[in-house]
Write a protein that holds these residues in place. Structure first.
Motif, PDB file in Angstrom:
ATOM      1  N   GLU A 193     -13.057  87.877 -33.144  1.00  0.00           N
ATOM      2  CA  GLU A 193     -11.870  88.376 -33.820  1.00  0.00           C
ATOM      3  C   GLU A 193     -10.705  88.470 -32.840  1.00  0.00           C
ATOM      4  OE1 GLU A 193     -14.099  92.052 -32.357  1.00  0.00           O
ATOM      5  OE2 GLU A 193     -14.522  89.981 -32.928  1.00  0.00           O
ATOM      6  N   HIS A 194      -9.494  88.598 -33.370  1.00  0.00           N
ATOM      7  CA  HIS A 194      -8.321  88.876 -32.541  1.00  0.00           C
ATOM      8  C   HIS A 194      -8.408  90.305 -32.003  1.00  0.00           C
ATOM      9  CE1 HIS A 194      -5.700  85.372 -33.188  1.00  0.00           C
ATOM     10  NE2 HIS A 194      -6.211  85.317 -34.396  1.00  0.00           N
ATOM     11  N   ALA A 195      -7.959  90.495 -30.763  1.00  0.00           N
ATOM     12  CA  ALA A 195      -7.948  91.835 -30.176  1.00  0.00           C
ATOM     13  C   ALA A 195      -6.876  92.713 -30.809  1.00  0.00           C
ATOM     14  CB  ALA A 195      -7.725  91.739 -28.663  1.00  0.00           C
ATOM     15  N   ASP A 196      -5.743  92.128 -31.150  1.00  0.00           N
ATOM     16  CA  ASP A 196      -4.636  92.876 -31.747  1.00  0.00           C
ATOM     17  C   ASP A 196      -4.926  93.120 -33.228  1.00  0.00           C
ATOM     18  OD1 ASP A 196      -2.187  93.737 -32.871  1.00  0.00           O
ATOM     19  OD2 ASP A 196      -1.058  92.706 -31.305  1.00  0.00           O
ATOM     20  N   PRO A 197      -5.027  94.374 -33.666  1.00  0.00           N
ATOM     21  CA  PRO A 197      -5.356  94.651 -35.074  1.00  0.00           C
ATOM     22  C   PRO A 197      -4.334  94.086 -36.051  1.00  0.00           C
ATOM     23  CG  PRO A 197      -4.626  96.652 -33.952  1.00  0.00           C
ATOM     24  CD  PRO A 197      -4.839  95.613 -32.883  1.00  0.00           C
ATOM     25  N   ARG A 198      -3.137  93.776 -35.595  1.00  0.00           N
ATOM     26  CA  ARG A 198      -2.139  93.183 -36.495  1.00  0.00           C
ATOM     27  C   ARG A 198      -2.516  91.764 -36.905  1.00  0.00           C
ATOM     28  NH1 ARG A 198       3.188  94.100 -33.008  1.00  0.00           N
ATOM     29  NH2 ARG A 198       1.661  93.478 -31.399  1.00  0.00           N
ATOM     30  N   LYS A 199      -3.397  91.138 -36.145  1.00  0.00           N
ATOM     31  CA  LYS A 199      -3.921  89.819 -36.511  1.00  0.00           C
ATOM     32  C   LYS A 199      -5.431  89.851 -36.720  1.00  0.00           C
ATOM     33  CE  LYS A 199      -2.466  85.937 -34.854  1.00  0.00           C
ATOM     34  NZ  LYS A 199      -2.165  84.799 -33.940  1.00  0.00           N
ATOM     35  N   ARG A 207       0.208  93.460 -45.652  1.00  0.00           N
ATOM     36  CA  ARG A 207       0.759  94.230 -44.535  1.00  0.00           C
ATOM     37  C   ARG A 207       2.223  94.558 -44.797  1.00  0.00           C
ATOM     38  NH1 ARG A 207      -2.870  93.726 -40.192  1.00  0.00           N
ATOM     39  NH2 ARG A 207      -4.292  91.954 -40.410  1.00  0.00           N
ATOM     40  N   LYS A 208       2.631  95.724 -44.341  1.00  0.00           N
ATOM     41  CA  LYS A 208       4.011  96.149 -44.458  1.00  0.00           C
ATOM     42  C   LYS A 208       4.815  95.660 -43.263  1.00  0.00           C
ATOM     43  CE  LYS A 208       2.553 100.369 -46.865  1.00  0.00           C
ATOM     44  NZ  LYS A 208       2.495 101.847 -46.799  1.00  0.00           N
ATOM     45  N   GLU A 209       6.123  95.798 -43.353  1.00  0.00           N
ATOM     46  CA  GLU A 209       6.998  95.435 -42.248  1.00  0.00           C
ATOM     47  C   GLU A 209       6.569  96.186 -40.983  1.00  0.00           C
ATOM     48  OE1 GLU A 209       9.791  93.173 -40.526  1.00  0.00           O
ATOM     49  OE2 GLU A 209       9.376  93.132 -42.682  1.00  0.00           O
ATOM     50  N   GLY A 225       7.860  82.673 -38.509  1.00  0.00           N
ATOM     51  CA  GLY A 225       7.470  82.706 -39.913  1.00  0.00           C
ATOM     52  C   GLY A 225       6.236  83.539 -40.172  1.00  0.00           C
ATOM     53  N   ARG A 226       5.856  83.602 -41.434  1.00  0.00           N
ATOM     54  CA  ARG A 226       4.727  84.420 -41.853  1.00  0.00           C
ATOM     55  C   ARG A 226       3.437  83.617 -42.037  1.00  0.00           C
ATOM     56  NH1 ARG A 226       5.233  84.148 -47.983  1.00  0.00           N
ATOM     57  NH2 ARG A 226       3.948  86.029 -48.139  1.00  0.00           N
ATOM     58  N   GLU A 227       3.517  82.303 -41.845  1.00  0.00           N
ATOM     59  CA  GLU A 227       2.350  81.460 -42.028  1.00  0.00           C
ATOM     60  C   GLU A 227       1.416  81.574 -40.822  1.00  0.00           C
ATOM     61  OE1 GLU A 227       5.863  80.145 -44.176  1.00  0.00           O
ATOM     62  OE2 GLU A 227       5.482  80.311 -42.013  1.00  0.00           O
ATOM     63  N   ASN A 228       0.130  81.667 -41.089  1.00  0.00           N
ATOM     64  CA  ASN A 228      -0.866  81.705 -40.022  1.00  0.00           C
ATOM     65  C   ASN A 228      -1.206  80.270 -39.646  1.00  0.00           C
ATOM     66  OD1 ASN A 228      -3.120  81.974 -38.355  1.00  0.00           O
ATOM     67  ND2 ASN A 228      -3.887  83.749 -39.465  1.00  0.00           N
ATOM     68  N   ILE A 236       2.463  90.188 -36.966  1.00  0.00           N
ATOM     69  CA  ILE A 236       3.142  89.465 -35.889  1.00  0.00           C
ATOM     70  C   ILE A 236       3.569  88.099 -36.417  1.00  0.00           C
ATOM     71  CG2 ILE A 236       2.950  88.598 -33.538  1.00  0.00           C
ATOM     72  CD1 ILE A 236       0.558  90.460 -33.167  1.00  0.00           C
ATOM     73  N   PRO A 237       4.856  87.760 -36.373  1.00  0.00           N
ATOM     74  CA  PRO A 237       5.297  86.431 -36.823  1.00  0.00           C
ATOM     75  C   PRO A 237       4.670  85.335 -35.965  1.00  0.00           C
ATOM     76  CG  PRO A 237       7.159  87.928 -36.592  1.00  0.00           C
ATOM     77  CD  PRO A 237       5.986  88.610 -35.959  1.00  0.00           C
TER      78      PRO A 237
END
Length: 638
Positions: free
Chosen positions: A269-275, A328-330, A340-343, A334-335
């Motif tokens: 998994e990603h370490a950053d919880p935002r991803k 997710r809210k503003e 952009g918002r696309e992964n 992470i852009p």
């Protein structure tokens, strides 16, 4: 050697492909496999844990002591491996993985082919090659035919734990072999072409329905061993039924025995919880940008197709993978590198997945459950698409359920809900889904959504199924809908099979049986599902009467005429345009007495008369439209 492990040889080229993320048979390298070493039968264990300070094999065979059976690093690959002769088929085991800080956690083998039934969660030593296949003819035909775009497809979605029980109490599940004896004849009788299983990979929580997968390479032990599932699929193929598997590459649980923080670090998994964390489901999100993680998922998809002969995968929650700001809210996401918002990493993973699957397994279907307007989901990757074979049409599902829930007297004001789907019907290769999600969590069963009195509910149900089957696109319905279950689905209870004793419910089954027969036997119903050439409106404008009509056509242009009356009013001498003169046979009528209807219709068919009517048709047939019913007509010369 009678105790402990020794270093195991893994070819450098295997490690090289794994590092690139392109080892399609990775599950034959990592995990547990029988080997012959100096004339002795042993088992090789290999696991990827690049940030671990130590890894060892533990289980009942060594009292779960983490210092008696160590594994050894294989070069700088991050793989730990060893040979052991103190285990055999059926032995349960885990890896004791020590992080850099010294903390040791017992982890289940990510590549275990068999695991304990909950509440246990250990891996079970089990061989991969355990079934002699007898479906050569099916597999050969599938490869030769290629993508099933022009084939008749009607899928029966099933939750294996609640279709039927083997006993009277929860937990007395049917085995895969028992299921073969009961489910296959049932679906053959109804004429379904495919079974789609909700996730069968092992999971610890029954109420997750399999969507919180803990062991990606292990079929759930609730219904038997891996070879039992292979037996079921083999039987299906020999009886002419395809099998689709629901697959969950979008997220995985945080349980400490599975993939999360596997070697003490954020590995899968990603370490950053935002991803790396999903806010709705409380799960981790795969790091699609890491070669080894992508390889884990790609090899897992290929594993189910190659080793179990599944005919395709339905990919769950694709939208959650495509967007970085999903749920997710503003400020909580992470852009991407372009703002952009696309992964982008997930998009590239899905494209690679579809390219590899279609290359390795011609004829296998990749189906996306994608709920947004992402363009080109089922378009080739070389044209910028994601490369899926099919996409679920969630918009069609929403509009039709909203329309049919209206009392017929109000339907004229919602006519656009019927016709809107044809504005975009050919932008993707659509599957029309009435899935488990539509009959659970207070939404009610499909039959219970229908308005009116008892008779009208069943008439509406037959009409709904008829419109669904006549509409362009492949079909999918969830178990219980085929006989009209009143109660919404509960994963802790079997279906209400006693309802099959009642004529009205038998009528729904008979309707669906004949719709599936038309789907298979009439090329106009399936051969051109994804192009305008296979569909033509006859009249979509009679909103006041809530009547529509259209043609379905095969490659040669041979038509079937479908007419729908969405009110309980019988309409006499109703004129419907048609492309040819001559006699048109009524080949289907959902109001037939045989289905539980009022037997109004055009039993002798209709003779097309030459006359210009609105819509530009040079001929018309004069029909009696039965109440809340669908009819299909075929030129007598075809």
């Amino acid at each position: 050697m009678n105790h402990g492990t020794t270093p195991a040889y893994i070819p450098p080229f295997d490690l090289y492909l794994f590092g690139k993320g392109q080892h399609w048979d990775l599950y034959r390298v990592l995990g547990c496999h029988p080997v012959e070493e100096e004339g002795r039968r042993m088992w090789r264990f290999a696991v990827w844990a690049p940030n671990a300070s130590a890894v060892s094999l533990v289980g009942d065979f060594n009292g779960w002591l983490s210092d008696s059976h160590p594994l050894y690093p294989v070069g700088v690959s991050g793989v730990w491996a060893g040979l052991c002769e103190d285990v055999d088929q059926g032995t349960i085991y885990k890896y004791a993985v020590s992080a850099q800080n010294g903390a040791t956690t017992l982890k289940t083998d990510p590549f275990a082919f068999c695991t304990e039934l909950r509440p246990g969660n250990a891996a079970v030593v089990w061989p991969l090659d355990n079934h002699a296949w007898g479906d050569e003819a099916w597999m050969r035909e599938r490869r030769a035919t290629g993508l099933p775009l022009a084939k008749p497809i009607s899928m029966y979605e099933i939750h294996a734990g609640s279709w039927q029980w083997a006993g009277h109490e929860y937990g007395q599940f049917l085995g895969y072999r028992e299921m073969a004896d009961k489910l296959i004849p049932y679906l053959k009788d109804l004429g379904f072409t495919h079974i789609e299983f909700m996730p069968l990979a092992e999971h610890s929580l029954d109420q997750s329905w399999g969507y919180q997968t803990t062991h990606y390479f292990a079929p759930t032990s609730r219904h038997g061993r891996p070879e039992d599932l292979k037996y079921f699929i083999d039987r299906c193929h020999q009886e002419g039924i395809g099998v689709i598997l629901d697959w969950v590459p979008g997220h995985f649980p945080k349980d400490n025995w599975c993939l999360g923080r596997f070697d003490g670090s954020a590995l899968y998994e990603h370490a950053d919880p935002r991803k790396g964390e999903h806010p709705d489901w409380g799960t981790y999100i795969f790091n699609y940008g890491r070669h080894e993680v992508r390889n884990f998922l790609l090899a897992n998809a290929l594993y189910w197709l190659k080793e179990f002969h599944f005919d395709g995968l339905r990919i769950d929650a694709v939208a959650s993978m495509l967007y970085l700001d999903y749920s997710r809210k503003e400020g909580e996401w992470i852009p991407n590198e372009h703002g952009g918002r696309e992964n982008i990493e997930a998009v590239e993973f899905l494209r690679e997945l579809n390219v590899v699957v279609h290359d390795q397994f011609p004829g296998a279907a990749m189906i996306a459950e994608e709920s947004t307007a992402w363009p080109g989901v089922s378009r080739p990757t070389y044209s910028g698409g994601l490369g899926f074979t099919f996409k679920w049409n969630m918009g069609w599902m929403h509009d039709q359920l909203a329309y049919f829930s209206k009392e017929p007297v109000h339907r004229s004001w919602h006519h656009n809900s019927l016709t809107f789907s044809m504005l975009y019907a050919f932008t993707e290769n659509f599957v029309l889904p009435i899935s488990h999600d539509e009959v659970v969590h207070g939404k009610g069963s499909l039959l219970s959504k229908m308005p009116g009195d008892y008779w009208q509910k069943f008439a509406n149900m037959r009409l709904f199924l008829s419109y669904m089957w006549a509409h362009p696109g492949k079909k999918l319905i969830f178990m219980g809908s085929e006989f009209g279950q009143w109660r919404e689905w509960d994963c802790m209870s079997p279906l209400d099979w006693n309802l099959m004793d009642y004529p009205a419910h038998q009528g729904i089954m008979s309707t669906l049986r004949d719709l599936n027969r038309l789907l298979r036997e009439e090329p106009a119903m399936h051969a051109v599902d994804f192009e305008w050439q296979g569909f033509e409106w006859v009249d979509l404008h009679d909103w006041q009467a809530s009547v529509i009509s259209f043609l379905r056509k095969d490659r040669a242009g041979n038509p079937l005429l479908w007419v729908f009356n969405f009110t309980p009013v019988v309409r006499e001498n109703y004129r419907v345009g048609c492309p040819h003169g001559g006699h048109w046979r009524e080949i289907f009528n959902s109001d037939a007495e045989f289905y539980g209807g009022s037997n109004v219709g055009n039993v002798h068919g209709a003779m097309a008369r030459e006359s210009e009517i609105p819509g530009g048709w040079g001929h018309y047939v004069e029909l009696t439209l039965p109440p809340l019913a669908a009819m299909a007509f075929k030129p007598s010369w075809l």
